[in-house]
Write a protein that holds these residues in place. Structure first.
Motif, short mmCIF file in Angstrom:
data_model
loop_
_atom_site.label_atom_id
_atom_site.label_comp_id
_atom_site.label_asym_id
_atom_site.label_seq_id
_atom_site.Cartn_x
_atom_site.Cartn_y
_atom_site.Cartn_z
N PRO A 402 34.14 44.83 23.80
CA PRO A 402 34.61 46.13 23.14
C PRO A 402 34.93 47.06 24.33
CG PRO A 402 32.61 45.60 22.03
CD PRO A 402 32.84 44.35 23.20
N GLY A 403 35.97 47.74 24.44
CA GLY A 403 36.46 48.35 25.45
C GLY A 403 37.32 47.47 26.62
N ALA A 404 37.53 46.52 26.63
CA ALA A 404 38.14 45.54 27.61
C ALA A 404 39.39 45.96 28.04
CB ALA A 404 38.34 43.95 27.06
N TYR A 405 39.35 46.49 29.28
CA TYR A 405 40.59 47.08 29.82
C TYR A 405 41.37 46.26 30.75
CZ TYR A 405 42.71 51.76 29.18
OH TYR A 405 43.34 52.83 28.56
N GLN A 406 40.69 45.22 31.37
CA GLN A 406 41.53 44.41 32.37
C GLN A 406 40.97 43.02 32.27
OE1 GLN A 406 43.97 44.85 34.88
NE2 GLN A 406 44.44 46.77 33.93
N ALA A 407 41.97 42.13 32.36
CA ALA A 407 41.47 40.54 32.48
C ALA A 407 42.34 39.94 33.41
CB ALA A 407 41.44 39.96 31.19
N ARG A 408 41.72 39.14 34.36
CA ARG A 408 42.50 38.50 35.37
C ARG A 408 42.22 37.00 35.52
NH1 ARG A 408 45.14 41.82 39.31
NH2 ARG A 408 46.01 39.59 40.13
N ALA A 409 43.14 36.07 35.67
CA ALA A 409 42.87 34.82 35.94
C ALA A 409 42.51 34.53 37.33
CB ALA A 409 43.94 33.71 35.59
N LEU A 410 41.51 33.55 37.84
CA LEU A 410 41.19 33.34 39.25
C LEU A 410 40.37 31.90 39.08
CD1 LEU A 410 38.30 35.37 40.45
CD2 LEU A 410 38.88 35.22 38.07
N ASP A 411 40.45 31.06 39.96
CA ASP A 411 39.74 30.10 40.02
C ASP A 411 38.27 30.33 40.98
OD1 ASP A 411 38.29 27.49 40.58
OD2 ASP A 411 39.80 26.72 41.61
N HIS A 412 37.43 30.93 40.45
CA HIS A 412 36.00 31.52 41.24
C HIS A 412 35.46 30.65 41.91
CE1 HIS A 412 32.14 31.39 39.65
NE2 HIS A 412 32.87 30.93 38.51
N ASP A 413 35.30 29.42 41.56
CA ASP A 413 34.57 28.42 42.16
C ASP A 413 35.16 27.31 42.69
OD1 ASP A 413 35.33 27.57 39.71
OD2 ASP A 413 33.36 27.15 38.81
N LEU A 414 36.38 27.36 43.02
CA LEU A 414 37.38 26.66 43.58
C LEU A 414 37.06 25.03 42.97
CD1 LEU A 414 36.74 27.60 47.53
CD2 LEU A 414 38.60 28.31 45.78
N ASP A 415 36.90 24.95 41.72
CA ASP A 415 36.74 23.50 41.16
C ASP A 415 37.79 23.18 40.66
OD1 ASP A 415 36.91 25.29 39.08
OD2 ASP A 415 35.12 24.71 37.90
N GLY A 416 39.04 23.91 40.76
CA GLY A 416 40.42 23.36 40.21
C GLY A 416 40.76 23.92 38.77
N ASP A 417 39.97 24.66 38.18
CA ASP A 417 40.52 25.18 36.76
C ASP A 417 40.19 26.75 36.79
OD1 ASP A 417 37.58 25.80 36.33
OD2 ASP A 417 37.15 23.84 35.39
N MET A 418 40.76 27.32 35.88
CA MET A 418 41.08 28.97 35.99
C MET A 418 39.89 29.36 35.04
SD MET A 418 43.49 30.44 37.46
CE MET A 418 44.87 29.95 38.27
N ASP A 419 39.19 30.29 35.78
CA ASP A 419 38.27 31.19 35.15
C ASP A 419 38.77 32.70 34.80
OD1 ASP A 419 36.32 29.08 35.85
OD2 ASP A 419 36.61 29.85 37.84
N ILE A 420 38.12 33.40 34.41
CA ILE A 420 38.64 34.91 33.87
C ILE A 420 37.63 35.84 34.38
CG2 ILE A 420 39.07 36.18 32.13
CD1 ILE A 420 39.86 33.71 30.22
N ALA A 421 37.94 37.00 34.96
CA ALA A 421 37.35 38.32 35.26
C ALA A 421 37.94 39.29 34.31
CB ALA A 421 37.53 38.47 36.75
N ALA A 422 36.78 40.04 33.84
CA ALA A 422 37.26 40.95 32.81
C ALA A 422 36.15 42.25 33.05
CB ALA A 422 37.21 40.60 31.34
N VAL A 423 36.86 43.59 32.72
CA VAL A 423 36.07 44.74 32.87
C VAL A 423 36.33 45.52 31.56
CG1 VAL A 423 36.18 45.23 35.17
CG2 VAL A 423 37.86 45.82 33.77
N SER A 424 35.26 46.09 31.24
CA SER A 424 35.36 47.03 30.06
C SER A 424 35.03 48.60 30.28
CB SER A 424 33.97 46.65 28.99
OG SER A 424 33.97 47.68 28.05
N LEU A 425 35.64 49.37 29.73
CA LEU A 425 35.74 50.78 29.98
C LEU A 425 34.67 51.45 29.25
CD1 LEU A 425 37.08 53.30 31.37
CD2 LEU A 425 38.63 53.52 29.40
N THR A 426 34.34 50.82 27.95
CA THR A 426 33.55 51.44 26.86
C THR A 426 32.41 50.18 26.47
OG1 THR A 426 35.02 51.19 25.20
CG2 THR A 426 34.60 53.49 26.02
N PRO A 427 31.73 49.73 27.48
CA PRO A 427 30.78 48.59 26.95
C PRO A 427 29.78 48.95 25.86
CG PRO A 427 29.91 49.77 29.13
CD PRO A 427 31.29 50.38 28.90
#
Length: 518
Positions: A402-427
């Motif tokens: 709920p309230g998801a306002y941004q979602a960005r793709a990244l390989d945070h752990d350098l394992d070769g696949d895409m992860d997702i970072a997301a933030v919520s304005l109204t958790p």
């Protein structure tokens, strides 16, 4: 400031007027029979789908339909005889702008039936459809490297990482654009005022897109600027002004002449547009309108059809709620082709493109957590991943947030696949169970584990950037906080944000450090 408040108040006032004259108490008193409900639903599917995807009654609660959505749609639909004089004045203004229909969409009897159908069929509340917030594991691959404060009440509409520079750019609605060290100990103002929402550094300076005013308004307050780097003997240039509220600005050579052009997503309010600004040999910019409707939020420049010309992939977050491919032709014109479309209450808030399944094609990552009129959590808010297929785009993953306002793709752990970072304005949830930053870790087969970082509840995150801060090969994250916006949150969170405000938080990735040690 008073003008903005008057405009917001005026919008609310005509809604209240409409409730009394259109649907309000009368629609609540009159109950439709089962047969009448079927007929009214058929009418709704015909008339309410004229401008956007048909919205089911269950998308909103009864009160929101009755007090806000139905009155607004009745006015925009041209039923002026059902409203008072103030409503008719507002309709005339919107009709002149091409927003309201020039004549009634259907009969008054039909619009009343449609209103009764929605009020009678809608739930009292959407709370029962909100799943319990899934517990998040601990994210130990990041550390909080800095908390940056600009001003006293954060209104951070932009944050970005200068790759490899150990510097953060923070755009505040009241205090302008600032460059800051990671820990916030050294800050310098780059540009005052104007509410920066998009910043693009180049070798000679930075392009800045300014929102103008966060609250919905028809005033033309958006603008585009160029700020030369230090040492360049030139003043800041205003490249374009008196624009609708601007949400995104992209720098790219659109027509292939070797010069930097600009693409501006001007969300506006009732009116807005999508345009590209062609740079001439003299360095001046000429606007070329692509799409004359409001709601453009995010723009990517791509050549999806591999014809050698620059196309645009754009998130439209007003009424039509869609991702659109604007295809450039040989003459420099653009044709629109819808890629993904949702209902009008969807609340699109961000778009990212990345290859999640390793097929060489970019997939679509969407966040939706915006809201009009009412602010209760909505069960369809969250993060969605659509995979590109031969037939279009297929929904592969949904994370209710709920309230998801941004979602960005990244390989945070350098394992070769895409992860997702997301933030919520109204958790959603209590102050002990809620989180407003989530790292969705890919298991390699598009299954995602939810992780969060202790301490990230210190801000109310609306915006985010992902880039390599130190040039060490991994993706770092910066979060931007906005306090004074609508949306219900636990009181303890609100007190926490007010007592110890933070404009931006820097999350430093430890993956490359650990990889070197191993």
């Amino acid at each position: 400031m008073m003008k903005e408040l008057q405009e917001v108040g005026r919008s609310f006032f005509w809604c209240v007027l409409l409730v009394g004259g259109v649907i309000g108490a009368n629609a609540q008193r009159v109950k439709l029979s089962p047969e009448e409900l079927v007929k009214a639903e058929a009418l709704a599917k015909v008339h309410c789908a004229t401008c956007h995807a048909w919205p089911e009654p269950g998308l909103l609660d009864k009160e929101t339909w009755r007090l806000h959505v139905l009155p607004t749609m009745t006015l925009l639909g041209g039923h002026t005889n059902l409203v008072g004089s103030a409503g008719r004045d507002w309709y005339s203004e919107l009709r002149a702008k091409g927003v309201a229909l020039p004549q009634a969409l259907c009969s008054d009897a039909d619009i009343m039936s449609i209103g009764r159908y929605y009020i009678q069929s809608a739930p009292e509340s959407l709370a029962s459809e909100i799943r319990e917030t899934p517990p998040a594991g601990s994210l130990d691959s990041f550390e909080i490297a800095g908390r940056i404060l600009v001003g006293t009440s954060p209104a951070t509409y932009h944050v970005s990482i200068i790759p490899g520079g150990n510097e953060i750019l923070v755009g505040d609605g009241g205090f302008g654009l600032w460059g800051s060290s990671v820990d916030g100990s050294h800050k310098a103002r780059v540009m005052s005022g104007l509410a920066p929402v998009s910043v693009t550094p180049i070798e000679s300076g930075i392009y800045v897109g300014a929102l103008g005013e966060f609250r919905p308004t028809e005033r033309q307050l958006g603008s585009i600027h160029f700020v030369p780097r230090k040492g360049v003997q030139a003043k800041r240039r205003v490249l374009a002004d008196k624009l609708p509220r601007l949400a995104d600005l992209v720098v790219a050579d659109i027509n292939g002449d070797g010069r930097e052009d600009l693409v501006a997503a001007m969300f506006g309010f009732f009116t807005g547009r999508l345009s590209w600004f062609e740079q001439g040999k003299d360095g001046e910019f000429t606007e070329r309108v692509i799409y004359e409707k409001p709601g453009a939020v995010r723009v990517f420049v791509r050549d999806l059809n591999a014809d050698g010309r620059k196309d645009l992939v754009v998130l439209i977050a007003q009424a039509t709620e869609e991702v659109v491919h604007f295809i450039q032709d040989a003459k420099g014109g653009f044709a629109a082709e819808t890629m993904i479309r949702h209902h009008a209450a969807f609340g699109s808030s961000s778009l990212d493109l990345a290859d999640f399944n390793g097929d060489g094609l970019e997939d679509v990552l969407l966040a939706n957590g915006d809201f009009d009129f009412s602010t209760p959590p909505r069960p369809y808010h969250g993060v969605r991943l659509f995979l590109r297929t031969a037939d279009g785009y297929e929904l592969k993953y949904f994370f209710q947030f709920p309230g998801a306002y941004q979602a960005r793709a990244l390989d945070h752990d350098l394992d070769g696949d895409m992860d997702i970072a997301a933030v919520s304005l109204t958790p959603a949830g209590s102050s002990t169970s809620a989180y407003n930053f989530a790292l969705l870790e890919n298991d390699g087969s598009l299954g995602f584990r939810v992780l969060t970082k202790e301490g990230t509840l210190d801000g109310r995150w609306m915006t985010m950037d992902v880039a390599d801060l130190e040039g060490d090969g991994d993706a770092d994250i910066v979060l931007g906080s906005v306090l004074n916006v609508p949306g219900k949150v636990p009181p303890e969170m609100w007190r926490r944000w007010q007592l110890k405000p933070v404009s931006a938080m820097v999350l430093r990735n430890l993956a490359s450090d650990r990889k070197r040690k191993n």
